[in-house]
Structure formats: structure tokens, C-alpha cells
Write a protein that holds these residues in place. Sequence first.
Motif, PDB file in Angstrom:
ATOM      1  N   ASP A   1      32.948 -24.419 -17.232  1.00 17.21           N
ATOM      2  CA  ASP A   1      31.559 -24.750 -16.923  1.00 17.21           C
ATOM      3  C   ASP A   1      30.680 -24.576 -18.169  1.00 17.21           C
ATOM      4  N   ILE A   2      29.474 -25.125 -18.116  1.00 11.40           N
ATOM      5  CA  ILE A   2      28.468 -24.926 -19.164  1.00 11.40           C
ATOM      6  C   ILE A   2      27.281 -24.215 -18.522  1.00 11.40           C
ATOM      7  N   LEU A   3      27.021 -23.001 -18.958  1.00 16.35           N
ATOM      8  CA  LEU A   3      25.936 -22.194 -18.388  1.00 16.35           C
ATOM      9  C   LEU A   3      24.874 -21.896 -19.441  1.00 16.35           C
ATOM     10  N   THR A   4      23.694 -21.562 -18.968  1.00 15.60           N
ATOM     11  CA  THR A   4      22.545 -21.360 -19.861  1.00 15.60           C
ATOM     12  C   THR A   4      22.118 -19.897 -19.926  1.00 15.60           C
ATOM     13  N   MET A   5      21.917 -19.421 -21.149  1.00 12.27           N
ATOM     14  CA  MET A   5      21.252 -18.135 -21.380  1.00 12.27           C
ATOM     15  C   MET A   5      19.869 -18.455 -21.927  1.00 12.27           C
ATOM     16  N   ASP A   6      18.847 -17.919 -21.308  1.00 14.08           N
ATOM     17  CA  ASP A   6      17.467 -18.226 -21.674  1.00 14.08           C
ATOM     18  C   ASP A   6      16.971 -17.252 -22.741  1.00 14.08           C
ATOM     19  N   SER A   7      16.600 -17.787 -23.904  1.00 11.09           N
ATOM     20  CA  SER A   7      16.117 -16.946 -25.009  1.00 11.09           C
ATOM     21  C   SER A   7      14.606 -16.764 -24.994  1.00 11.09           C
ATOM     22  N   MET A   8      13.942 -17.353 -23.996  1.00 19.20           N
ATOM     23  CA  MET A   8      12.481 -17.229 -23.816  1.00 19.20           C
ATOM     24  C   MET A   8      11.685 -17.826 -24.974  1.00 19.20           C
TER      25      MET A   8
ATOM     26  N   LEU B   1      14.995  -9.889 -27.229  1.00 17.45           N
ATOM     27  CA  LEU B   1      16.113 -10.065 -26.295  1.00 17.45           C
ATOM     28  C   LEU B   1      16.920  -8.787 -26.095  1.00 17.45           C
ATOM     29  N   SER B   2      16.515  -7.722 -26.743  1.00 14.72           N
ATOM     30  CA  SER B   2      17.095  -6.395 -26.514  1.00 14.72           C
ATOM     31  C   SER B   2      16.159  -5.605 -25.618  1.00 14.72           C
ATOM     32  N   LEU B   3      16.667  -5.119 -24.511  1.00 13.32           N
ATOM     33  CA  LEU B   3      15.846  -4.311 -23.604  1.00 13.32           C
ATOM     34  C   LEU B   3      15.431  -2.995 -24.251  1.00 13.32           C
ATOM     35  N   GLU B   4      16.286  -2.470 -25.108  1.00 12.59           N
ATOM     36  CA  GLU B   4      15.930  -1.244 -25.815  1.00 12.59           C
ATOM     37  C   GLU B   4      14.761  -1.503 -26.762  1.00 12.59           C
ATOM     38  N   ASN B   5      14.795  -2.639 -27.451  1.00 18.64           N
ATOM     39  CA  ASN B   5      13.660  -3.005 -28.299  1.00 18.64           C
ATOM     40  C   ASN B   5      12.389  -3.180 -27.466  1.00 18.64           C
TER      41      ASN B   5
ATOM     42  N   TYR C   1      20.967  -9.052 -30.968  1.00 18.57           N
ATOM     43  CA  TYR C   1      20.504  -7.721 -30.546  1.00 18.57           C
ATOM     44  C   TYR C   1      21.035  -7.394 -29.151  1.00 18.57           C
ATOM     45  N   PHE C   2      21.023  -8.392 -28.300  1.00 26.25           N
ATOM     46  CA  PHE C   2      21.501  -8.228 -26.928  1.00 26.25           C
ATOM     47  C   PHE C   2      22.983  -7.864 -26.908  1.00 26.25           C
ATOM     48  N   THR C   3      23.820  -8.619 -27.633  1.00 25.33           N
ATOM     49  CA  THR C   3      25.265  -8.366 -27.599  1.00 25.33           C
ATOM     50  C   THR C   3      25.603  -7.012 -28.221  1.00 25.33           C
ATOM     51  N   GLU C   4      24.877  -6.623 -29.251  1.00 26.31           N
ATOM     52  CA  GLU C   4      25.157  -5.322 -29.865  1.00 26.31           C
ATOM     53  C   GLU C   4      24.771  -4.175 -28.939  1.00 26.31           C
ATOM     54  N   ASP C   5      23.738  -4.362 -28.139  1.00 24.63           N
ATOM     55  CA  ASP C   5      23.350  -3.331 -27.167  1.00 24.63           C
ATOM     56  C   ASP C   5      24.478  -3.039 -26.181  1.00 24.63           C
ATOM     57  N   TYR C   6      25.245  -4.090 -25.820  1.00 24.95           N
ATOM     58  CA  TYR C   6      26.243  -3.939 -24.751  1.00 24.95           C
ATOM     59  C   TYR C   6      27.692  -4.056 -25.238  1.00 24.95           C
ATOM     60  N   GLY C   7      27.887  -4.054 -26.544  1.00 25.46           N
ATOM     61  CA  GLY C   7      29.239  -4.069 -27.091  1.00 25.46           C
ATOM     62  C   GLY C   7      29.997  -5.356 -26.829  1.00 25.46           C
ATOM     63  N   LEU C   8      29.285  -6.466 -26.792  1.00 26.02           N
ATOM     64  CA  LEU C   8      29.919  -7.765 -26.562  1.00 26.02           C
ATOM     65  C   LEU C   8      30.236  -8.442 -27.887  1.00 26.02           C
ATOM     66  N   LYS C   9      31.320  -9.206 -27.894  1.00 24.36           N
ATOM     67  CA  LYS C   9      31.694 -10.006 -29.056  1.00 24.36           C
ATOM     68  C   LYS C   9      31.241 -11.438 -28.808  1.00 24.36           C
ATOM     69  N   TYR C  10      31.016 -12.196 -29.855  1.00 20.69           N
ATOM     70  CA  TYR C  10      30.599 -13.584 -29.654  1.00 20.69           C
ATOM     71  C   TYR C  10      31.098 -14.495 -30.765  1.00 20.69           C
ATOM     72  N   TYR C  11      31.217 -15.762 -30.422  1.00 18.43           N
ATOM     73  CA  TYR C  11      31.419 -16.838 -31.386  1.00 18.43           C
ATOM     74  C   TYR C  11      30.343 -17.869 -31.089  1.00 18.43           C
TER      75      TYR C  11
END
Length: 323
Positions: free
Chosen positions: A286-293, A153-157, A220-230
Motif C-alpha cells: 500500500d501507499i500511506l501518508t505521513m503528514d508533516s504539517m 515533528l518531535s513531540l519532545e521538541n 527528529y521523529f524517527t530518532e525519538d522512537y528508535g526507528l530506521k528509515y530509507y
Amino acid sequence: MKKSFFILLAGLLLFSLTSCTAKKSDNANNRKVKIVCTIFPEYDWAQNITGNEDDSTYVSLLVKNGVDLHSYQPSATDFITISSADIFMYVGGESDAWVSKALENANNPDMKVINLMEVLKNRVKEEEIIEGMQAEEAEDSEEEIEYDEHVWLSLENARIICQYFTDVLCLVLPENAGLYKTNLQEYLKKIDAMDFSFRSVVENSQNKTLIFCDRFPFRYFTEDYGLKYYAAFAGCSSETEASFETVAFLSEKLKKSSAPAVLVLENSDKKIARTVIGNAKEPTCDILTMDSMQSVTLRQAFAGVSYINIMQKNLETLQKVLK
């Protein structure tokens, strides 16, 4: 006359045997290199790099019926498929620990094995439990460290893995190296463009926090772009019911952030998300979907679903969340 007949027959038999030998030799020389991939992202990368019209390779997907890797049980047929592979690509985490047994019994001594987590080396991260996240029950402090498997899920990876796969493929089929390197460069342009789009969305948004009412495989995705998450659970968690404390924590974070949406994974029943929204008294959320493949089927792949277009849909979702 009879002598002439036998001479003619002998000639025909010799011709026939020579033809059969030549045919067998041609078939051996024209045998396709068999590439076996455990999960969809690997399969799609391999298809793009080999090219759809490459007659020298055959790419197959092992986990192809929508079952994610965490609950996948390999069949005897899967072991046979792996055993005869020329190139075998797998993640290398706890969820596919069964691969080691399959490789012990492999028939092809020249098989090239690509373990994604070994390829990525120090980019691989430990699975983490953050504030508010529900930990697995009966944790054993002496257990081995678990690493986050969701490296794709990391484009760099993805860049690193695609380059490594291409290098291996060129070793196996050096006569096609030019084609594979060209295909790689074309594919990396798509990855770079997607990466640029994600960075632009994040840089131009004030909110940089995601609230995930589900498992969270996007570290991996959030760390690539400096995003925080819960999130309710870690990426490889087997938990399905969130505790009162976890729901209350996520509800409080939602209330304070006034986020336009919370996130869930593909195939979620959205039960936790609805409870969090209700407790936060944010009815317009809203409830939205992120696809983890993790549940893409081979039929979807044949229908045109790809790593890049799933990432594009995730980009569109992120734009709505990070307003």
C-alpha cells in the motif's frame, strides 16, 4: 441666560474631552498582545496555551494558504505584520532566512522573538544524506552546514517549545500567568499521551524500518522512537525526480522487508512510490501518508485541524506500517 448657556456648553465639552481621553486610555490598556507565528504547529501551540477565550491576545498565522515554508515568499503585508508583533515565533532555518530582514525593520522595540532552533539548542540536527538517498545536484563542499528544520515533528521538541513560549507569554502578560501555565499543563498532558502511544506502537512491532518514497522531514521523529528509515530525498531537498539508482535501492529494500506499505508526504503525486512498488514486484504493498504539517491552511485550522489530531493520524498510519 447667555452666560449660563456658555457655562453649560463648556461643561459639556469638558465632559466630552474627558470621556474621549478615558476611552483612549481604556483602549490602550485593553490592546491585545499580537502573537505572529510563521507555521501551523507554532500557531496551534500558541492557540492552546493562550486559550480560545483569552481576550488579551491575538494569534495570527503567516504561512496560511497551504504553501510550505521551503517555497514561501513573504509579501510586503507579511513584513508589516511581523513589524508590529509583540511576540514573533519562527523556525530559524534556511527556509525562513528572510526573517532577519523583516526583524531589521520592526517597529516594536519590545518585540519578543522566539527562534525554535535557538530554543532547542543542541537538539537541532544536521540534515543528513543516508544510504540510497539522492543528494542535491551540484553540492558545494564548502557550503555552510545545513540543519534539519523540521523540529516540530518531535513531540519532545514540542514540549520544550511550548514551555519556552509560555515563559515568554507570562513575561509579556504577567497578570494572566496563572491561566497560561494551567493551559500549558493541560496541553502537555495531550502531548505526553500521544508520545506514550507512539512508544507503545514501536515497542510492540517487529518491523522498525520506514521506506519513504518522498522527501523525509521526519528525522527528529524517527530518532525519538528508535526507528530506521530509507528515503528518496532529504527533508529540505528541492528534487522531485528520483534517479534510477534511488528507485532501485528503495525497491530492493522493500522487497527484502516485505513491508505492508511505503510512505509519502501529504499532497504527494505518489509517482515515485508506485514506481518503487512496481519494480519490487510487490503489488499488494500500500501507499500511506505521513503528514508533516507543512501545508495546513488557516481554513483547516478554523475547521478544527490541530497538531494533536494530525499526530493521531500519523500514529494510525504508523500502526499499519509497523505490523
